[in-house]
Design an enzyme around this catalytic site. Sequence first.
Site, short mmCIF file in Angstrom:
data_model
loop_
_atom_site.label_atom_id
_atom_site.label_comp_id
_atom_site.label_asym_id
_atom_site.label_seq_id
_atom_site.Cartn_x
_atom_site.Cartn_y
_atom_site.Cartn_z
N TYR A 189 -8.93 -6.08 -0.83
CA TYR A 189 -9.82 -5.11 -0.21
C TYR A 189 -11.28 -5.40 -0.59
O TYR A 189 -11.75 -5.03 -1.66
CB TYR A 189 -9.45 -3.69 -0.62
CG TYR A 189 -8.03 -3.28 -0.30
CD1 TYR A 189 -7.29 -3.93 0.69
CD2 TYR A 189 -7.42 -2.23 -0.98
CE1 TYR A 189 -5.98 -3.55 0.99
CE2 TYR A 189 -6.13 -1.84 -0.68
CZ TYR A 189 -5.41 -2.50 0.29
OH TYR A 189 -4.12 -2.13 0.58
N LYS B 269 -2.56 -4.85 -6.58
CA LYS B 269 -1.59 -5.74 -5.95
C LYS B 269 -1.77 -7.18 -6.43
O LYS B 269 -2.80 -7.55 -6.98
CB LYS B 269 -1.75 -5.66 -4.42
CG LYS B 269 -1.55 -4.22 -3.93
CD LYS B 269 -1.62 -4.10 -2.42
CE LYS B 269 -1.43 -2.65 -2.00
NZ LYS B 269 -2.64 -1.83 -2.27
N ASP C 115 -4.66 3.80 -5.13
CA ASP C 115 -4.13 2.45 -4.85
C ASP C 115 -5.24 1.55 -4.32
O ASP C 115 -5.95 1.91 -3.37
CB ASP C 115 -3.01 2.52 -3.82
CG ASP C 115 -2.57 1.13 -3.40
OD1 ASP C 115 -1.91 0.44 -4.21
OD2 ASP C 115 -2.91 0.71 -2.26
#
Length: 332
Positions: free
Chosen positions: A56, A82, A51
């Site tokens: 990030y 995401k 994930d």
Amino acid sequence: MKKRRVGSTALEITEVSFGGAAVGGLYRACPREAAMQTLQVAWDAGLRYFDTAPFYGFGLSERRFGDFLRDKPRDSYVLSTKVGRLFRPVPKDQVPDHSYVDPLPFALDYDYSYDGIMRSVEFSYARLGLNRIDILFVHDIGVYTHGVEKTKLHFRQLMDGGLKALEKLKSSRVISAYGLGVNEVQICLDVLHQAPLDCILLASRYSLLDRTAEAELLPLCRQRQTSLIIGGVFNSGILATGPVPGAHFDYLPATQNILDRVGAMEKIAAEGGYPLAAAAFQFPLHEPVVASVLTGTAKPANLARNLQLLDIPVPETEFAKYDPYTVVQKLG
């Protein structure tokens, strides 16, 4: 490693999964070599669900995940990323501080609309350098990140358009599943009461120490056939370190009350003959609606140590001893 099904989809993921915040430089710099070594440790241990997120490292984690996974057989792993943030290039001195060290030179805008989600997916493909994403999570929508008023706006964007984009991507088989990736329970309840979700990546709210998800969200997930992927099992570290000076809970220095509660938990673990960290890591997997426990680090040795916690026997009967009421009694 054992696998569990995601919701009512045909997708299966390993019971332990690897999260990419740390390899994107969360709180401390992560050299590329360390990121690749850590991902290799995860792979060698049998983890096959990975994930990441655009947030990030402002794209850095996605680039590294893509580089690592590119030569792996595509059907041998599951990948999630995401949506909800879009990035635009800025001079280095204008890169915002979101606790990432040496992120890529971008600033972010929140967008949970139909077009925003479609654009986010296209950007993720480019950063990953891969041609398939299995799961999309709507990232950090809710009061925890945005406050009350902005959450109302973002929630309406998601309900009016964002979910339609996700459903179109799923029905056209671009993705296999979608859900939320959040740190709070209320937004999960709000969305699930209005729309189906395949899964929710929930950080820090279903642990030995924080049972916020237990009363309403777990029963609703069972009813709606929504799987949970649980992150933050150590609650920012304190369930791994114990109540030591400087221990953190929920991203902040732990209060005396939290230190006392964890101290009582350590006594329970010591009496049972196992480390508290082992009970914390294994706890969510005793709930059938949980499909996977997410672990993330930028250090190969830390990941190997965490994975060893799975091999430490913690009898099923032990977990009842960590009920909040029981722990309070232990304090007495």
